[in-house]
Each structure stands twice: as structure tokens, then as C-alpha cells.
Design an enzyme around this catalytic site. Structure first.
Site, PDB file in Angstrom:
ATOM      1  N   ARG A 237      42.088  25.322 -56.274  1.00  0.00           N
ATOM      2  CA  ARG A 237      40.922  25.570 -55.427  1.00  0.00           C
ATOM      3  C   ARG A 237      40.227  24.219 -55.239  1.00  0.00           C
ATOM      4  O   ARG A 237      40.234  23.379 -56.152  1.00  0.00           O
ATOM      5  CB  ARG A 237      39.946  26.546 -56.089  1.00  0.00           C
ATOM      6  CG  ARG A 237      40.429  28.000 -56.112  1.00  0.00           C
ATOM      7  CD  ARG A 237      40.421  28.619 -54.708  1.00  0.00           C
ATOM      8  NE  ARG A 237      40.761  30.028 -54.721  1.00  0.00           N
ATOM      9  CZ  ARG A 237      41.985  30.519 -54.554  1.00  0.00           C
ATOM     10  NH1 ARG A 237      43.008  29.705 -54.393  1.00  0.00           N
ATOM     11  NH2 ARG A 237      42.192  31.826 -54.544  1.00  0.00           N
ATOM     12  N   GLU A 266      36.130  25.312 -47.008  1.00  0.00           N
ATOM     13  CA  GLU A 266      37.222  25.685 -46.088  1.00  0.00           C
ATOM     14  C   GLU A 266      36.677  26.575 -44.975  1.00  0.00           C
ATOM     15  O   GLU A 266      35.832  27.429 -45.256  1.00  0.00           O
ATOM     16  CB  GLU A 266      38.319  26.423 -46.859  1.00  0.00           C
ATOM     17  CG  GLU A 266      38.979  25.522 -47.890  1.00  0.00           C
ATOM     18  CD  GLU A 266      40.023  26.245 -48.750  1.00  0.00           C
ATOM     19  OE1 GLU A 266      40.339  27.414 -48.466  1.00  0.00           O
ATOM     20  OE2 GLU A 266      40.520  25.633 -49.708  1.00  0.00           O
ATOM     21  N   HIS A 285      45.338  25.692 -46.736  1.00  0.00           N
ATOM     22  CA  HIS A 285      45.402  26.735 -47.777  1.00  0.00           C
ATOM     23  C   HIS A 285      46.534  27.725 -47.450  1.00  0.00           C
ATOM     24  O   HIS A 285      46.295  28.930 -47.292  1.00  0.00           O
ATOM     25  CB  HIS A 285      44.051  27.459 -47.904  1.00  0.00           C
ATOM     26  CG  HIS A 285      43.866  28.160 -49.218  1.00  0.00           C
ATOM     27  ND1 HIS A 285      42.652  28.288 -49.841  1.00  0.00           N
ATOM     28  CD2 HIS A 285      44.760  28.794 -50.034  1.00  0.00           C
ATOM     29  CE1 HIS A 285      42.796  28.981 -50.963  1.00  0.00           C
ATOM     30  NE2 HIS A 285      44.084  29.286 -51.110  1.00  0.00           N
TER      31      HIS A 285
HETATM   32  C1  DGY Z   1      45.625  33.100 -53.968  1.00  0.00           C
HETATM   33  O1  DGY Z   1      46.275  34.143 -53.990  1.00  0.00           O
HETATM   34  O2  DGY Z   1      44.744  32.873 -54.793  1.00  0.00           O
HETATM   35  C2  DGY Z   1      45.912  32.153 -52.881  1.00  0.00           C
HETATM   36  O3  DGY Z   1      45.331  30.912 -53.087  1.00  0.00           O
HETATM   37  C3  DGY Z   1      45.422  32.716 -51.559  1.00  0.00           C
HETATM   38  O4  DGY Z   1      44.021  32.739 -51.588  1.00  0.00           O
END
Ligand code: DGY
Length: 324
Positions: A237, A266, A285
Site C-alpha cells: 500500500r 490513488e 494498482h
Molecule cells: C488487494 O486485494 O488488497 C489488492 O491490493 C487490491 O486492492
């Protein structure tokens, strides 16, 4: 009368059909959940929410007195205030077990793209700059037989280690809250502390979930510990990294480059300083974003929601304490 459910930013709405028999689903996409009047109205009698990255906090729960479950359509659930939800008796679920290989492909892909300068050299060819034999200005760096440091050796981290070790003969270092004996055995991964990993890796790949402990885990001090030849990869993240420190590290050439799938905010805005570097590979992402995997995730999220609303135990309950 059918019971009410909200779908929020759930792209593959065909997965919702399984709810039709018992539930009335109200779909919201690209709205501001703090201010959208129809969304705020829907919260008043919604029993369940299924969707992606909806911030679920005290304020939202106060507006949703009938809410029983929030089914996240992702593995990461840093958008859910779990403690507050548990206090209110609201279940939270996520979608592990269906996206690990897909995400590992994407993250190892941007690592490769960064080392071999694939996006940059694609532009070189398409813009007509390939005029003769390649010079050192176009050379890249090797991936095979190098050392990959993985921070966060969960299922996705392990799937990356598998690709790196079995496919690219890489040595694996890893740092995690707990030892991952399976990765040690299968991929010869070596457990070490964070500083050792940062100092000794040719590629540092951050795969940890975002928690209060991992917020800004990688900052100025950590970039300074990395090799000047290191490529830093973030598949976790955005908030696990101090972006100002990353920009500084790139400007000061403290690291060789970066590959980023996630950002502090984002969508990342055009003109963001990180987008100015030719040695930074960026993707929006995309970890789990293939049609096949997104469908499996959406179906699992719907299954979790349905279980929670029909008196069954959802398969991927994050806060079992809520059952007490
Ligand atoms: C997750 O599943 O956490 C991926 O990063 C998609 O948000």
C-alpha cells in the site's frame, strides 16, 4: 420486502446476481461516500455492503444502524476500522486465496520491467529513437542470480519468492512478523532483520499489509541503507512508504530506481514528482486486476456477504470476536 445491500465500486456487477433472490442491491460507483446524498440515504437501511476500498469508520457506522457486514472486495482491509466495527457487532470480510498468483505475476513483472527498462525502451522504439546499434545508454541490469529481499512473506510474498528463486535463480532474503518455514524450505528464503535485508538486497520488494506498525515503514533511513544499485518495488500500500523520502532517494541517486503499483493517494495525479523519473516504473494498482481473478474476488466477496446475512459463518471473517 427484500433486504437492502449496497455495492460500492464493484466493477464486475454480474457477481451480484446471486443476491437477487433475497436482496435489493443498490449500486454506487465513483461517488464521494462522505457526501453523496443517495449513498447516505441508502446507508440508513442497508444490512450489508460489498465493495472496494470504502473507508468504514465510526461516522459511516453511525449512519448505518442496520449494518451487519462489510465485505471487502480485496485482501487488504486497511480501509476498515476493525476495532470500531467489532464494537458495533459489524462483521468484516476480505478475499484471500484467489489473487496471490495474479498479484505475484504483476509485482514480479514490474520488478523485471524496471530492471530491464522495458517501458522506457518501448518508448525508445516507438518514438523512432532506435537508429543504430544499442549503446551503453540503453543497457539495463540483470535480475537472474541477484538477491531479492521481500518484506512481508505472506501468500503473495511467497508466490513472488517462488517465481524469483525457481525461475530466476535468485537468492531470497525476507523479513516478516513470523518465520515462514515453507518459503525457507521451498525457496531457500533466509529470514533476517529489516536492516540486513535493506543492506544486502539488489531488489527490495515491499509486500506487507498496511497497519499502524507498517505505516511509513520505508523512509529516509531505510533508503539510505539500501545499495545504490538497488531497485525498490512497492506492491503493498502507498502509505507503507514515505514518498517524500523516496523522491529524495531517487533525486540523490541513493537507489537505482523504483517500481510502484501503489501510492499514498490513488489515483496518483498527473504531475506528481514520482511520475517524472524515467527510472520509476508505474502501474495503477493492478496487482489483482485480471478479468479471471477479479471475477473470483467479486464472487467470493458476494459469497461472504451472503453468508453473513443469512446466519452462516463467512469464509473470510476478519473479526471473529464479533461473534461473541
Ligand atoms: C488487494 O486485494 O488488497 C489488492 O491490493 C487490491 O486492492
Amino acid at each position: 420486502m427484500k433486504r437492502k445491500v449496497i455495492a460500492y465500486n464493484l466493477e464486475l456487477t454480474e457477481a451480484l446476481e446471486k443476491l437477487d433472490d433475497q436482496f435489493k442491491v443498490q449500486i454506487f460507483d465513483s461517488i464521494n461516500p462522505k457526501t453523496d446524498p443517495a449513498f447516505l440515504e441508502a446507508l440508513k437501511d442497508a444490512e450489508g455492503i460489498v465493495g472496494l476500498a470504502l473507508p468504514v469508520d465510526q461516522e459511516l457506522l453511525d449512519r448505518a444502524p442496520k449494518l451487519k457486514i462489510v465485505s471487502n472486495n480485496s485482501t487488504g482491509y486497511n480501509n476498515l476500522s476493525i476495532e470500531v466495527m467489532s464494537k458495533r457487532g459489524v462483521m468484516g470480510t476480505n478475499t484471500p486465496g484467489v489473487l496471490e498468483d495474479t498479484t505475484a505475476d504483476a509485482i514480479f513483472g514490474i520488478l523485471l520491467a524496471s530492471a530491464r527498462r522495458i517501458a522506457e525502451l518501448d518508448h525508445f522504439v516507438k518514438s523512432g529513437n532506435w537508429q543504430g546499434h544499442l549503446t551503453t545508454a540503453e543497457y539495463a541490469i540483470d535480475v537472474h542470480h541477484k538477491t531479492l529481499g521481500i518484506i512481508g512473506m505472506g501468500k503473495i510474498g511467497s508466490a513472488i519468492a517462488k517465481r524469483a528463486h525457481l525461475g530466476f535463480d535468485m537468492d531470497i532474503l525476507y523479513h516478516n512478523r513470523t518465520r515462514n518455514l515453507e518459503a525457507e524450505e521451498k525457496y531457500h528464503a533466509t529470514y533476517c532483520n529489516l536492516d540486513t535485508l535493506l543492506k544486502e538486497s539488489d531488489f527490495v520488494c515491499l509486500m506487507t499489509p498496511l497497519t499502524p506498525e507498517t505505516e511509513n515503514l520505508i523512509g529516509e533511513r531505510e533508503f539510505k541503507l539500501m545499495k545504490k544499485s538497488c531497485i525498490f518495488v512497492n506492491g503493498s500500500r502507498g502509505k507503507t512508504v514515505d514518498e517524500t523520502a523516496l523522491i529524495e532517494a531517487l533525486e540523490q541517486k541513493e537507489i537505482h530506481g523504483a517500481a510502484l503499483d501503489v501510492y499514498q493517494i490513488e489515483p496518483v495525479k498527473k504531475g506528481h514528482p514520482l511520475l517524472q523519473f524515467p527510472n520509476v516504473v508505474t502501474t495503477p494498482h493492478i496487482g489483482s486486476s485480471t478479468y479471471e481473478t477479479e471475477l473470483k474476488m467479486a464472487e467470493l466477496a458476494v459469497e461472504n456477504l451472503r453468508a453473513g446475512l443469512t446466519g452462516k459463518l463467512p469464509k473470510n471473517l476478519i473479526n471473529p470476536e464479533v461473534l461473541n
